[in-house]
Design a protein around this motif. Structure first.
Motif, PDB file in Angstrom:
ATOM      1  N   LYS A   1       0.837  -1.207   0.000  1.00  0.00           N
ATOM      2  CA  LYS A   1       0.000   0.000   0.000  1.00  0.00           C
ATOM      3  C   LYS A   1       0.865   1.248   0.000  1.00  0.00           C
ATOM      4  CE  LYS A   1      -3.516   2.365   2.767  1.00  0.00           C
ATOM      5  NZ  LYS A   1      -4.310   2.326   4.005  1.00  0.00           N
ATOM      6  N   GLU A   2       1.897   1.265   0.857  1.00  0.00           N
ATOM      7  CA  GLU A   2       2.797   2.416   0.895  1.00  0.00           C
ATOM      8  C   GLU A   2       3.486   2.614  -0.454  1.00  0.00           C
ATOM      9  OE1 GLU A   2       5.428   1.606   4.053  1.00  0.00           O
ATOM     10  OE2 GLU A   2       3.957   1.958   5.671  1.00  0.00           O
ATOM     11  N   LYS A   3       3.904   1.518  -1.098  1.00  0.00           N
ATOM     12  CA  LYS A   3       4.563   1.605  -2.400  1.00  0.00           C
ATOM     13  C   LYS A   3       3.626   2.196  -3.449  1.00  0.00           C
ATOM     14  CE  LYS A   3       7.067  -1.219  -5.747  1.00  0.00           C
ATOM     15  NZ  LYS A   3       7.520  -2.572  -6.070  1.00  0.00           N
ATOM     16  N   LEU A   4       2.341   1.741  -3.425  1.00  0.00           N
ATOM     17  CA  LEU A   4       1.378   2.264  -4.383  1.00  0.00           C
ATOM     18  C   LEU A   4       1.104   3.743  -4.132  1.00  0.00           C
ATOM     19  CD1 LEU A   4      -1.153  -0.717  -4.524  1.00  0.00           C
ATOM     20  CD2 LEU A   4       0.391   0.005  -6.315  1.00  0.00           C
ATOM     21  N   GLN A   5       1.020   4.101  -2.882  1.00  0.00           N
ATOM     22  CA  GLN A   5       0.812   5.522  -2.583  1.00  0.00           C
ATOM     23  C   GLN A   5       1.977   6.357  -3.097  1.00  0.00           C
ATOM     24  OE1 GLN A   5       0.173   5.617   1.628  1.00  0.00           O
ATOM     25  NE2 GLN A   5      -1.979   4.960   1.512  1.00  0.00           N
ATOM     26  N   THR A   6       3.174   5.831  -2.921  1.00  0.00           N
ATOM     27  CA  THR A   6       4.355   6.568  -3.430  1.00  0.00           C
ATOM     28  C   THR A   6       4.290   6.719  -4.946  1.00  0.00           C
ATOM     29  OG1 THR A   6       5.633   5.619  -1.627  1.00  0.00           O
ATOM     30  CG2 THR A   6       6.860   6.631  -3.427  1.00  0.00           C
ATOM     31  N   ASP A   7       3.908   5.644  -5.654  1.00  0.00           N
ATOM     32  CA  ASP A   7       3.804   5.704  -7.116  1.00  0.00           C
ATOM     33  C   ASP A   7       2.738   6.717  -7.542  1.00  0.00           C
ATOM     34  OD1 ASP A   7       5.719   3.781  -7.252  1.00  0.00           O
ATOM     35  OD2 ASP A   7       4.312   2.112  -7.529  1.00  0.00           O
ATOM     36  N   VAL A   8       1.606   6.729  -6.811  1.00  0.00           N
ATOM     37  CA  VAL A   8       0.533   7.673  -7.149  1.00  0.00           C
ATOM     38  C   VAL A   8       1.013   9.108  -6.971  1.00  0.00           C
ATOM     39  CG1 VAL A   8      -1.728   8.496  -6.425  1.00  0.00           C
ATOM     40  CG2 VAL A   8      -1.323   6.054  -6.700  1.00  0.00           C
ATOM     41  N   GLN A   9       1.735   9.363  -5.887  1.00  0.00           N
ATOM     42  CA  GLN A   9       2.229  10.716  -5.659  1.00  0.00           C
ATOM     43  C   GLN A   9       3.208  11.126  -6.754  1.00  0.00           C
ATOM     44  OE1 GLN A   9       3.860  10.696  -1.730  1.00  0.00           O
ATOM     45  NE2 GLN A   9       1.862  10.538  -0.696  1.00  0.00           N
ATOM     46  N   GLU A  10       4.097  10.177  -7.150  1.00  0.00           N
ATOM     47  CA  GLU A  10       5.047  10.507  -8.226  1.00  0.00           C
ATOM     48  C   GLU A  10       4.319  10.771  -9.541  1.00  0.00           C
ATOM     49  OE1 GLU A  10       7.738   7.306  -8.440  1.00  0.00           O
ATOM     50  OE2 GLU A  10       8.841   7.827  -6.597  1.00  0.00           O
ATOM     51  N   SER A  11       3.263   9.974  -9.829  1.00  0.00           N
ATOM     52  CA  SER A  11       2.497  10.193 -11.060  1.00  0.00           C
ATOM     53  C   SER A  11       1.808  11.551 -11.044  1.00  0.00           C
ATOM     54  CB  SER A  11       1.470   9.085 -11.238  1.00  0.00           C
ATOM     55  OG  SER A  11       2.098   7.830 -11.322  1.00  0.00           O
ATOM     56  N   LYS A  12       1.245  11.891  -9.868  1.00  0.00           N
ATOM     57  CA  LYS A  12       0.588  13.205  -9.764  1.00  0.00           C
ATOM     58  C   LYS A  12       1.593  14.327  -9.986  1.00  0.00           C
ATOM     59  CE  LYS A  12      -3.239  11.919  -6.728  1.00  0.00           C
ATOM     60  NZ  LYS A  12      -3.862  12.100  -5.388  1.00  0.00           N
ATOM     61  N   LYS A  13       2.776  14.149  -9.400  1.00  0.00           N
ATOM     62  CA  LYS A  13       3.801  15.185  -9.565  1.00  0.00           C
ATOM     63  C   LYS A  13       4.209  15.339 -11.022  1.00  0.00           C
ATOM     64  CE  LYS A  13       8.317  16.508  -7.771  1.00  0.00           C
ATOM     65  NZ  LYS A  13       9.456  16.124  -6.907  1.00  0.00           N
ATOM     66  N   GLU A  14       4.402  14.186 -11.719  1.00  0.00           N
ATOM     67  CA  GLU A  14       4.746  14.250 -13.140  1.00  0.00           C
ATOM     68  C   GLU A  14       3.627  14.891 -13.949  1.00  0.00           C
ATOM     69  OE1 GLU A  14       5.608  10.338 -14.321  1.00  0.00           O
ATOM     70  OE2 GLU A  14       7.543  10.197 -13.224  1.00  0.00           O
ATOM     71  N   GLN A  15       2.366  14.578 -13.610  1.00  0.00           N
ATOM     72  CA  GLN A  15       1.229  15.167 -14.330  1.00  0.00           C
ATOM     73  C   GLN A  15       1.192  16.674 -14.141  1.00  0.00           C
ATOM     74  OE1 GLN A  15      -2.429  13.412 -13.203  1.00  0.00           O
ATOM     75  NE2 GLN A  15      -3.619  14.300 -14.872  1.00  0.00           N
TER      76      GLN A  15
END
Length: 959
Positions: free
Chosen positions: A894-908
């Protein structure tokens, strides 16, 4: 400079100097000039004079030229002139062209001159090493003359130059680099150089082969067009022959490298075989020789068999058979193809079976063997072609008993087909034809059908021949002997020696090691007198050979005689020889065979190669037979009857001994088999014994356990009996309650109290464990199954609590009753109670004992339930651990997925910022373009135009 121009142009002022003087001046200028140009011009002049004044240039200028090669390495032009000059002096080719019309003495002097200058050059091995170093130069004017010079040196002094190159570091490798040169002239002359280098030197051949020579040469052959190529293909094939011939190591390397498979495309000949060029004939001839080198009979049998197998598997043999049956193939290529197929199938059962199945493209189809035999017995065919067919037939039957049986079967009466021509019919026709060469070839071919095959020798005795109308048929054996013994037109002395030699070789092969055939031969009363008459005569050289073969035939009749005919036993035949011929004369005539010149030539190799038909007298396999029988026949003739009897006795003794040895061997084999069976049985019994010992040990331990249990039960039973006897004792005691019984009751009560406290502590532990499990289950959100398990555990614990409470009340009542009994016992010590009270007390005591027994059983049951609860607790702990680990894994994911989501949001967000900046820049640029007067279309206009274009396209499609 004027001097050099005068020399070159031929203009001279005043008296012209002689050639020797001019060369001397040029040599002085080469030695003394300090300018490179002067030396270069002098060497150029020497080159122009080297062909005309070869002797003078070689004797005066060689040292100066070698010095130029050592000192002027930086100038390629002068190096080229020096190398060309040395080549002209050493090489004999030009002299050969000029001296073609002169006498042999002049040619010999020219050859001696080249050898003399070659010896001068190689006196110092460093000169050859220097030449190898110059070959590394890439410049054409240096490399090409260097290659030609080294080739000429190898032609004149091959072994000496080979030794120098062999010890030179990387000497052979430098020469192998010539094959990779992109300039065809250097590559082609490099092939000629390697041909001279690899002649008769196995060490250099191995080095060249392991320098990847096979791969390079096969690539060049393919690039040049294989058999349709030019002289370069011929040079490559000659080099391959040098590398492979009589070199087993290179042959094995060639086979292991799968290069045999690459030879198959060479022999793909089309249907139109007209107009073969001379170069194609030469190339294909060398290719066939290359195949023969790999399967030559002189190679080791294992290597030959391996190559034969590879050639069959890759389809090379099939391709050769296609050429064999093709039309329009030149005669010399056809002859060499027959010889090649012969050695590919020789001694290989698989290849021989395939060859037997090949049919010629005729109507009706005929076996290839029949077609070839037709050529062999046809006197109009070329002599070399007939020899090749005979060799092919011999190789087909070599170590091929199946093929021998098929050939002999075509002669037997039961298998003769009148509508078709068979191999047997052709052999019989050739055997009795008017052509002596056909007689000899057919006799030798038929002898090979009987070679080392006793069965076919006996089968051939059944063959019957029809001689003429009205006469009974005669056997083939009798017909052969009739031709030998009759002095009619069929056999003319002197002119038919070849025929008689062939028939005698056939008869010797036929009856050797076959007592039945010997008996059939001796059964004809005319045979022995004819042989003795032939041997005893004094005739010419050719007839002496026939006499020797007659002596051999008569000796075979003695050696393999089984004494079944009384008139021609061994002893009588020897007496006949002694009276009519003489033993010494007989042996002398017999030994004449091996002394014959043609015998020695035929014994060298299996292939029948003869310069003329008249010299075709001996067969290779027959020479082996003569060598084997000559000694034993000589001994058999010289032996007396007593010696023979002794030998027979010795043979019988040896046979008996062999029989005894055979019996003992069989007995030993049987005993070995029995011993092996007994060993297996012992091993099986040992394993069974071990299993039984283990079983006995287990049973003994169980018996000990049962004995202990029995003793314990016995003690318990004794105690119970003793207690019953005490309770039924004296009635004067108060209800049987003595001091010992009271002590036992106190101990039991104390034990119950301890058990009660132990149950209380265990119950508290269970309560704590259940509460912790409940909290853990609530945190991990365990499923409904876990909750149901906990509910069941709680219900069981509640039941246990109620049981423990009831047991506690009962224990309290028991304590009160015990105290009451104690008080009453103290009061009853002095007074005597009435009988009614004592009976009441006895009833209470019985009830108390029964309640104590029930309490004990209940305690046992509670212990079992506590044990079960402990196991359940352990299982719950395991489940809790697994649930905890699963929750931890899910949490990390879950923590890993949250990190990926945050990175995707930042890239967007970054992309949106970039898009906004781009839009702003585009808007500014459009604004500036409009200010400058340029027409700029907005996105809405572009969309409108695109829509319009789409509509127009749709309208056009509808139209």
């Amino acid at each position: 400079m004027n001097f050099f121009r005068g020399v070159i142009s031929g203009q001279a002022a005043g008296p012209q100097p002689s050639g020797a003087e001019t060369i001397q001046k040029l040599c002085d200028r080469v030695a003394s000039s300090t300018l490179l140009e002067d030396r270069r011009d002098a060497v150029r002049a020497l080159k122009s004079l080297s062909k005309k004044y070869r002797m003078e240039v070689g004797t005066q200028a060689m040292d100066h030229l070698i010095n130029i090669l050592q000192t002027d390495r930086s100038d390629s032009e002068i190096l080229g002139y020096a190398l060309d000059t040395l080549y002209n002096v050493i090489c004999n080719d030009e002299e050969e062209e000029q001296d073609e019309s002169e006498d042999e003495n002049a040619q010999k002097q020219a050859d001696d001159l080249g050898l003399q200058f070659t010896d001068t050059f190689v006196q110092d091995p460093e000169h050859v090493t220097l030449l190898l170093t110059l070959l590394e130069e890439f410049d054409f004017h240096v490399r090409w003359p260097g290659v030609k010079l080294l080739t000429a040196l190898l032609k004149n002094q091959g072994p000496q130059i080979q030794g120098i190159i062999l010890v030179s570091p990387m000497g052979v490798s430098r020469l192998m680099d010539l094959l990779a040169d992109s300039r065809e002239v250097i590559r082609n002359d490099g092939l000629l150089l390697l041909q001279q280098l690899t002649k008769s030197n196995a060490a250099i051949q191995k080095i060249v082969a392991f320098e990847n020579a096979f791969e390079r040469l096969l690539d060049i052959i393919t690039e040049e067009g294989s058999s349709d190529g030019g002289i370069v293909v011929e040079d490559c094939l000659l080099l391959l022959l040098n590398l492979l011939k009589n070199n087993s190591s290179n042959q094995n390397f060639f086979k292991e490298g799968s290069y045999i498979q690459r030879m198959k495309p060479w022999f793909e000949v089309g249907d139109d075989n007209s107009g073969w060029s001379a170069q194609k004939v030469t190339n294909l001839h060398l290719m066939l020789q290359l195949v023969r080198v790999m399967v030559s009979p002189v190679n080791s049998p294992g290597a030959t068999a391996s190559c034969q197998k590879s050639m069959f598997q890759c389809g090379l043999l099939q391709q050769l058979c296609t050429i064999l049956m093709a039309t329009g193939v030149p005669a010399d290529i056809l002859t060499e193809t027959i010889n090649t197929v012969s050695e590919v199938i020789r001694g290989s059962q698989v290849n021989q079976d395939y060859f037997a199945s090949v049919n010629a493209p005729s109507n009706p189809p005929r076996p290839a063997i029949v077609v070839l035999l037709m050529s062999m017995v046809n006197e109009r065919q070329p002599f070399v072609l007939r020899c090749a067919v005979l060799y092919c037939f011999q190789c087909f039957l070599y170590k091929n008993q199946k093929g021998q049986g098929e050939i002999v079967a075509t002669l037997l009466p039961s298998t003769i087909d009148a509508n078709s021509i068979s191999a047997g019919q052709l052999l019989c026709g050739g055997l009795f034809s008017a052509d002596s060469l056909s007689n000899w070839c057919a006799a030798v071919a038929l002898a090979h059908a009987l070679q080392d095959n006793l069965t076919q020798k006996e089968q051939l005795l059944r063959v019957q021949l029809a001689t003429s109308l009205g006469k009974p048929p005669v056997s083939l054996l009798q017909q052969c002997t009739n031709i030998l013994s009759q002095g009619d037109k069929i056999v003319r002395r002197g002119s038919k020696v070849q025929t008689r030699v062939g028939l005698l070789m056939l008869l010797c092969t036929w009856i050797s090691n076959c007592p039945i055939a010997v008996t059939h031969f001796l059964h004809n009363q005319e045979n022995v007198p004819f042989l003795t008459a032939q041997i005893s005569e004094n005739l010419g050289e050719d007839e002496r050979l026939v006499q020797g073969l007659c002596a051999l035939l008569l000796g075979i009749c003695i050696y393999y005689n089984d004494n079944s005919l009384e008139n021609y036993t061994k002893e009588k035949l020897k007496q006949l020889i002694e009276k009519r011929i003489g033993k010494e004369n007989f042996v002398e005539k017999l030994c004449f065979i091996t002394k014959h010149e043609l015998y020695s030539r035929a014994a060298q190799k299996p292939q029948p190669v003869f310069p003329s038909p008249e010299q075709m007298l001996f067969d290779h396999e027959f020479t082996k037979l003569v060598k084997e029988l000559e000694g034993v026949i000589t001994k058999a003739v010289h032996k007396s009857s007593e010696e023979e009897k002794k030998e027979e006795e010795v043979k019988k003794t040896l046979e008996q001994h062999d029989n005894i040895v055979t019996q003992y061997k069989e007995l030993i084999r049987e005993q070995d088999a029995q011993l092996q069976e007994l060993k297996e049985q012992v091993a099986c019994m040992t394993s069974q014994n071990e299993q039984l010992q283990a079983t006995i040990t287990q049973q003994q331990s169980q018996i000990l356990q049962h004995k202990d249990q029995y003793n314990i039960l016995k003690l318990k039973l004794a105690k119970e009996n003793q207690g019953q006897s005490n309770s039924q004792g004296d009635g004067s005691q108060v209800n049987g309650l003595q001091t010992e019984e009271l002590t036992q009751l106190r101990e039991e009560v104390e034990e119950l109290r301890k058990q009660h406290s132990l149950l209380q502590t265990q119950l508290g532990d269970k309560d704590a464990l259940i509460s912790s499990l409940k909290s853990g289950a609530a945190q991990t959100a365990e499923g409904p199954a876990g909750g149901s398990d906990d509910t069941e555990l709680l219900q069981e614990l509640e039941a246990l609590r109620s049981q423990v409470q009831s047991q506690s009340t009962e224990i309290g009542q028991l304590k009160m009753e015990r105290q009451d009994l104690l008080r009453r016992a103290e009061v009853g010590c002095s007074d005597t109670l009435p009988s009614s009270d004592s009976s009441l007390d006895a009833a209470k005591m019985a009830e108390l004992e029964s309640r104590l027994g029930a309490q004990t059983s209940e305690m046992e049951r509670l212990k079992a339930e506590v044990k079960n609860l402990s196991e359940s607790r352990a299982e719950l702990e395991k489940r809790l651990d697994s649930t905890t680990s699963t929750v931890a894994i899910l949490q990390t994911e879950k923590e890993k997925l949250q990190t990926d989501v945050q990175e995707s949001k930042k890239e967007q967000d970054d992309l949106l910022m970039l898009l906004a900046d781009q839009d702003q820049k585009i808007t500014n640029l459009k604004r500036r373009l409009k200010q400058l007067g340029e027409t700029v279309e907005d996105e809405d206009d572009l969309d409108t135009r695109d829509q319009t274009d789409d509509d127009d396209e749709e309208d056009e499609d509808e139209d």
